[in-house]
Design a protein around this motif. Structure first.
Motif, PDB file in Angstrom:
ATOM      1  N   GLU A 180       6.525 -18.477  75.145  1.00 11.28           N
ATOM      2  CA  GLU A 180       6.833 -17.145  74.622  1.00 11.28           C
ATOM      3  C   GLU A 180       5.988 -16.690  73.432  1.00 11.28           C
ATOM      4  OE1 GLU A 180       9.676 -20.178  73.506  1.00 11.28           O
ATOM      5  OE2 GLU A 180       9.977 -19.104  75.376  1.00 11.28           O
ATOM      6  N   THR A 181       4.970 -17.477  73.057  1.00  3.24           N
ATOM      7  CA  THR A 181       4.227 -17.137  71.843  1.00  3.24           C
ATOM      8  C   THR A 181       2.736 -16.956  72.110  1.00  3.24           C
ATOM      9  OG1 THR A 181       5.765 -18.625  70.718  1.00  3.24           O
ATOM     10  CG2 THR A 181       3.916 -17.792  69.419  1.00  3.24           C
ATOM     11  N   VAL A 182       2.201 -15.871  71.556  1.00  2.36           N
ATOM     12  CA  VAL A 182       0.772 -15.579  71.664  1.00  2.36           C
ATOM     13  C   VAL A 182       0.175 -15.523  70.268  1.00  2.36           C
ATOM     14  CG1 VAL A 182      -0.883 -13.785  72.341  1.00  2.36           C
ATOM     15  CG2 VAL A 182       1.039 -14.296  73.828  1.00  2.36           C
ATOM     16  N   LEU A 183      -0.976 -16.165  70.108  1.00  5.78           N
ATOM     17  CA  LEU A 183      -1.746 -16.039  68.869  1.00  5.78           C
ATOM     18  C   LEU A 183      -2.711 -14.883  69.089  1.00  5.78           C
ATOM     19  CD1 LEU A 183      -2.608 -17.315  66.093  1.00  5.78           C
ATOM     20  CD2 LEU A 183      -4.316 -18.625  67.396  1.00  5.78           C
ATOM     21  N   THR A 184      -2.728 -13.934  68.166  1.00  7.27           N
ATOM     22  CA  THR A 184      -3.593 -12.778  68.412  1.00  7.27           C
ATOM     23  C   THR A 184      -4.060 -12.148  67.096  1.00  7.27           C
ATOM     24  OG1 THR A 184      -3.782 -10.726  69.703  1.00  7.27           O
ATOM     25  CG2 THR A 184      -1.660 -11.120  68.649  1.00  7.27           C
ATOM     26  N   THR A 185      -4.850 -11.094  67.247  1.00  4.48           N
ATOM     27  CA  THR A 185      -5.356 -10.371  66.083  1.00  4.48           C
ATOM     28  C   THR A 185      -4.487  -9.130  65.847  1.00  4.48           C
ATOM     29  OG1 THR A 185      -6.770  -9.086  67.528  1.00  4.48           O
ATOM     30  CG2 THR A 185      -7.757 -11.032  66.517  1.00  4.48           C
ATOM     31  N   GLU A 186      -4.584  -8.636  64.642  1.00  2.24           N
ATOM     32  CA  GLU A 186      -3.815  -7.434  64.330  1.00  2.24           C
ATOM     33  C   GLU A 186      -4.231  -6.270  65.246  1.00  2.24           C
ATOM     34  OE1 GLU A 186      -4.188  -5.147  60.720  1.00  2.24           O
ATOM     35  OE2 GLU A 186      -2.676  -4.068  61.892  1.00  2.24           O
ATOM     36  N   ARG A 187      -5.561  -6.156  65.510  1.00  8.21           N
ATOM     37  CA  ARG A 187      -6.031  -5.009  66.312  1.00  8.21           C
ATOM     38  C   ARG A 187      -5.502  -5.075  67.744  1.00  8.21           C
ATOM     39  NH1 ARG A 187     -12.131  -7.228  65.618  1.00  8.21           N
ATOM     40  NH2 ARG A 187     -11.834  -9.061  66.913  1.00  8.21           N
ATOM     41  N   LEU A 188      -5.363  -6.285  68.312  1.00 10.01           N
ATOM     42  CA  LEU A 188      -4.847  -6.368  69.680  1.00 10.01           C
ATOM     43  C   LEU A 188      -3.322  -6.217  69.686  1.00 10.01           C
ATOM     44  CD1 LEU A 188      -5.183  -6.726  72.690  1.00 10.01           C
ATOM     45  CD2 LEU A 188      -5.381  -9.193  72.366  1.00 10.01           C
ATOM     46  N   GLU A 189      -2.682  -6.797  68.691  1.00 13.51           N
ATOM     47  CA  GLU A 189      -1.217  -6.689  68.605  1.00 13.51           C
ATOM     48  C   GLU A 189      -0.783  -5.237  68.541  1.00 13.51           C
ATOM     49  OE1 GLU A 189       1.422  -6.401  66.081  1.00 13.51           O
ATOM     50  OE2 GLU A 189       2.859  -7.729  67.080  1.00 13.51           O
ATOM     51  N   ARG A 190      -1.565  -4.469  67.764  1.00 14.75           N
ATOM     52  CA  ARG A 190      -1.268  -3.046  67.557  1.00 14.75           C
ATOM     53  C   ARG A 190      -1.250  -2.262  68.880  1.00 14.75           C
ATOM     54  NH1 ARG A 190      -5.627  -0.814  64.767  1.00 14.75           N
ATOM     55  NH2 ARG A 190      -5.784  -2.592  63.383  1.00 14.75           N
ATOM     56  N   SER A 191      -1.987  -2.758  69.877  1.00 19.46           N
ATOM     57  CA  SER A 191      -2.044  -2.022  71.150  1.00 19.46           C
ATOM     58  C   SER A 191      -0.758  -2.175  71.957  1.00 19.46           C
ATOM     59  CB  SER A 191      -3.247  -2.495  71.975  1.00 19.46           C
ATOM     60  OG  SER A 191      -2.995  -3.799  72.470  1.00 19.46           O
ATOM     61  N   GLY A 192       0.111  -3.088  71.539  1.00 18.55           N
ATOM     62  CA  GLY A 192       1.432  -3.198  72.167  1.00 18.55           C
ATOM     63  C   GLY A 192       1.468  -3.944  73.491  1.00 18.55           C
ATOM     64  N   THR A 199       4.588 -12.858  68.627  1.00 19.53           N
ATOM     65  CA  THR A 199       3.156 -12.883  68.292  1.00 19.53           C
ATOM     66  C   THR A 199       2.949 -13.491  66.912  1.00 19.53           C
ATOM     67  OG1 THR A 199       3.386 -10.595  67.546  1.00 19.53           O
ATOM     68  CG2 THR A 199       2.407 -10.916  69.715  1.00 19.53           C
ATOM     69  N   LEU A 200       1.928 -14.317  66.803  1.00 18.42           N
ATOM     70  CA  LEU A 200       1.491 -14.817  65.505  1.00 18.42           C
ATOM     71  C   LEU A 200       0.109 -14.233  65.264  1.00 18.42           C
ATOM     72  CD1 LEU A 200       2.421 -18.625  65.673  1.00 18.42           C
ATOM     73  CD2 LEU A 200       3.682 -16.771  64.581  1.00 18.42           C
ATOM     74  N   LEU A 201      -0.090 -13.655  64.091  1.00 21.05           N
ATOM     75  CA  LEU A 201      -1.368 -12.996  63.804  1.00 21.05           C
ATOM     76  C   LEU A 201      -2.282 -13.901  62.996  1.00 21.05           C
ATOM     77  CD1 LEU A 201      -0.326  -9.327  62.920  1.00 21.05           C
ATOM     78  CD2 LEU A 201      -0.753 -10.399  65.145  1.00 21.05           C
ATOM     79  N   VAL A 202      -3.534 -14.003  63.433  1.00 23.88           N
ATOM     80  CA  VAL A 202      -4.497 -14.772  62.645  1.00 23.88           C
ATOM     81  C   VAL A 202      -4.734 -14.035  61.328  1.00 23.88           C
ATOM     82  CG1 VAL A 202      -5.661 -15.839  64.608  1.00 23.88           C
ATOM     83  CG2 VAL A 202      -6.467 -13.635  63.769  1.00 23.88           C
ATOM     84  N   PRO A 203      -4.954 -14.766  60.236  1.00 27.59           N
ATOM     85  CA  PRO A 203      -5.191 -14.094  58.952  1.00 27.59           C
ATOM     86  C   PRO A 203      -6.448 -13.222  59.002  1.00 27.59           C
ATOM     87  CG  PRO A 203      -4.801 -16.461  58.650  1.00 27.59           C
ATOM     88  CD  PRO A 203      -4.947 -16.230  60.121  1.00 27.59           C
TER      89      PRO A 203
END
Ligand code: CIR
Length: 264
Positions: A180-192, A199-203
């Motif tokens: 159930e967990t995805v590591l991603t970037t803020e820009r991709l997370e923002r796309s929904g 989601t866990l966001l890389v720094p």
């Protein structure tokens, strides 16, 4: 869903030894050529590390004519129930499919061809319930739609998503950490696109770390991204750093260097 195993449980990997032409691999920004010795060392360390994580590795010979052929993830997709030969979107990489096809035909009883369009494996994230296909400069809508048809023949559900602008591949910016967990970037997370996932966001500043690689009980993370490693360790993941400094110069992450599946 054909398999009841978590999709990050693997017993089989295919990799390809880098050829000396790898130093001329494609790249979006020129940060200088990688050194051949450096790429070979990072690749050897990758094979060693994934073997220790419990997989059998088939090592294919180098292909001098294809500088990017070390990135075996892009010309094919593999699943326990079969393989799909893709049509890479970069003209210099199109011939890599014919090179890997005989190997997959030996290993899989069902091998399908993507009938039309373009699709790179780097744009494909396999999750427990679906296969996400990111549109990018390498994967077009025609290829993504054709891929959904091929996936259906293997009993898998595909879905088309967008890749952020200026990102090479969908998976450049994400990786699956568990069911159930995805590591991603803020820009991709923002796309929904990751609705229903944690989601866990890389720094900020470590965006390239989003292409981590979960293999059985461990998560491999590029050793140039210590804050991402710390974040994942704090969440309870068993993190193993792997050096990607040289291959990173030709836009490589950790997933792109292997095809992964579970035989049994
Ligand atoms: C390329 O531009 O095709 C290679 N230099 C890098 C491919 C990385 N592949 C991947 O992340 N799946």
């Amino acid at each position: 869903m054909a398999s009841t195993y978590p999709v990050y449980r693997f017993d089989s990997f295919i990799v390809r030894t880098p050829s000396s032409s790898v130093v001329n691999g494609l790249r979006a920004d020129d940060r200088g050529n990688p050194t051949y010795a450096g790429v070979l060392a990072e690749h050897a360390a990758y094979i060693h590390a994934v073997s220790r994580a419990g997989v059998e590795v088939t090592v294919l010979p180098p292909l001098e004519a294809f500088p990017d052929s070390i990135f075996v993830e892009d010309p094919a997709l593999v699943f326990p129930e079969g393989a799909i030969l893709l049509r890479p979107g970069a003209p210099t990489r199109a011939g890599e499919t014919a090179e890997i096809a005989p190997v997959l035909k030996r290993l899989f009883s069902s091998v399908l061809d993507l009938p039309r369009g373009y699709a790179d494996g780097g744009d494909v994230l396999t999750t427990q319930n679906s296969v996400m296909i990111g549109l990018s400069a390498r994967t077009n809508r025609e290829g993504a739609e054709a891929l959904i048809e091929s996936l259906a023949r293997l009993g898998r559900k595909g879905e088309i998503v967008e890749t952020p602008k200026d990102v090479l591949h969908f998976k450049t910016d994400c990786s699956l950490l568990d069911e159930e967990t995805v590591l991603t970037t803020e820009r991709l997370e923002r796309s929904g696109v990751f609705k229903g996932f944690r989601t866990l966001l890389v720094p900020a500043g470590e965006e390239a770390a989003a292409n981590a690689l979960r293999v059985n009980d461990v998560v491999f993370v590029g050793s140039d991204y210590p804050r991402t490693a710390e974040l994942l360790a704090a969440k309870g993941y068993d993190v193993v750093p792997l050096r990607t400094t040289e291959i990173g110069k030709i836009d490589a992450g950790l997933s792109c260097m292997s095809l992964r599946w579970r035989r049994g």
